[in-house]
Design a protein around this motif. Sequence first.
Motif, PDB file in Angstrom:
ATOM      1  N   THR A 136       0.825  -1.208   0.000  1.00 44.44           N
ATOM      2  CA  THR A 136       0.000   0.000   0.000  1.00 44.44           C
ATOM      3  C   THR A 136       0.858   1.258   0.000  1.00 44.44           C
ATOM      4  N   LEU A 137       1.966   1.217   0.720  1.00 43.66           N
ATOM      5  CA  LEU A 137       2.816   2.397   0.864  1.00 43.66           C
ATOM      6  C   LEU A 137       3.785   2.574  -0.303  1.00 43.66           C
ATOM      7  N   ALA A 138       4.054   1.503  -1.038  1.00 48.36           N
ATOM      8  CA  ALA A 138       5.038   1.569  -2.127  1.00 48.36           C
ATOM      9  C   ALA A 138       4.369   1.859  -3.464  1.00 48.36           C
ATOM     10  N   ASP A 139       5.176   2.347  -4.401  1.00 46.36           N
ATOM     11  CA  ASP A 139       4.660   2.546  -5.755  1.00 46.36           C
ATOM     12  C   ASP A 139       4.459   1.183  -6.431  1.00 46.36           C
ATOM     13  N   PRO A 140       3.734   1.134  -7.566  1.00 42.85           N
ATOM     14  CA  PRO A 140       3.363  -0.155  -8.183  1.00 42.85           C
ATOM     15  C   PRO A 140       4.545  -1.030  -8.610  1.00 42.85           C
ATOM     16  N   THR A 141       5.717  -0.444  -8.806  1.00 42.55           N
ATOM     17  CA  THR A 141       6.861  -1.273  -9.223  1.00 42.55           C
ATOM     18  C   THR A 141       7.253  -2.267  -8.135  1.00 42.55           C
ATOM     19  N   PHE A 142       6.948  -1.945  -6.883  1.00 42.51           N
ATOM     20  CA  PHE A 142       7.250  -2.874  -5.785  1.00 42.51           C
ATOM     21  C   PHE A 142       6.441  -4.157  -5.942  1.00 42.51           C
ATOM     22  N   ARG A 143       5.139  -4.008  -6.193  1.00 44.98           N
ATOM     23  CA  ARG A 143       4.275  -5.174  -6.407  1.00 44.98           C
ATOM     24  C   ARG A 143       4.779  -6.012  -7.587  1.00 44.98           C
ATOM     25  N   ASP A 144       5.207  -5.319  -8.643  1.00 43.37           N
ATOM     26  CA  ASP A 144       5.718  -6.028  -9.833  1.00 43.37           C
ATOM     27  C   ASP A 144       6.938  -6.869  -9.490  1.00 43.37           C
ATOM     28  N   GLU A 145       7.829  -6.312  -8.671  1.00 43.67           N
ATOM     29  CA  GLU A 145       9.042  -7.066  -8.297  1.00 43.67           C
ATOM     30  C   GLU A 145       8.692  -8.295  -7.459  1.00 43.67           C
ATOM     31  N   ILE A 146       7.731  -8.149  -6.548  1.00 41.61           N
ATOM     32  CA  ILE A 146       7.292  -9.294  -5.735  1.00 41.61           C
ATOM     33  C   ILE A 146       6.706 -10.367  -6.644  1.00 41.61           C
ATOM     34  N   ARG A 147       5.847  -9.958  -7.556  1.00 47.04           N
ATOM     35  CA  ARG A 147       5.228 -10.921  -8.479  1.00 47.04           C
ATOM     36  C   ARG A 147       6.282 -11.652  -9.311  1.00 47.04           C
TER      37      ARG A 147
END
Length: 199
Positions: A136-147
């Motif tokens: 929630t606190l990070a920009d969308p690139t964080f989610r992409d890296e996790i995925r």
Amino acid sequence: MQSLQTNPFLGTDYLQFGNSKQQELARDLEEWKILKSLNGFKPTLAGTIPLDIDTDSSDVDILVKFNIPAHLQKICYAKFRNLPNYSFSEKTMALRVTLICRFETKRFQYEIFGQSVEPTDQYAWIHMMVENRFLTLADPTFRDEIRNLKKQGIKTEPAFCKVLDLKGDPYKTLLVWNQKSDEQFQELLLKRGFQTNPN
């Protein structure tokens, strides 16, 4: 931190307004009456599908609380034994008796994870809350890296610790982060090169 009263993950309504897989899960849970069957055990969804970081092989995690282990076993057997790949096992995890029931529907693989503590006190829930705060606190690139790491076969908690460069046992490390402030989350994210969103 969000109070329990305002935490959407304590219910399932958010699934109906989520991505296509979350909406499909809402229909599957209803069709097979999975949560209704577990009503006396406080069933609570956890894992990657609620957080939208799942992969094709992700299963559906349902945390439950039992008072008497045999009661949960009896309900699982009565309700789910006829579904594909049904299994029921008992383990000791973090000194707690843990019951695990697995089965599949045509759309999803399910894992019911039972302990004698509230679902919101179980480690899987705490991990999910910490992971959600980072997402929630990070920009969308964080989610992409996790995925991307998860698609390579890395499990969720190790993936978060790898992206955030957190050392030690990932499962214990994320528990510690449950005590930290949003400012500390944002500080770490910025240190690792991610933009952060205001609360």
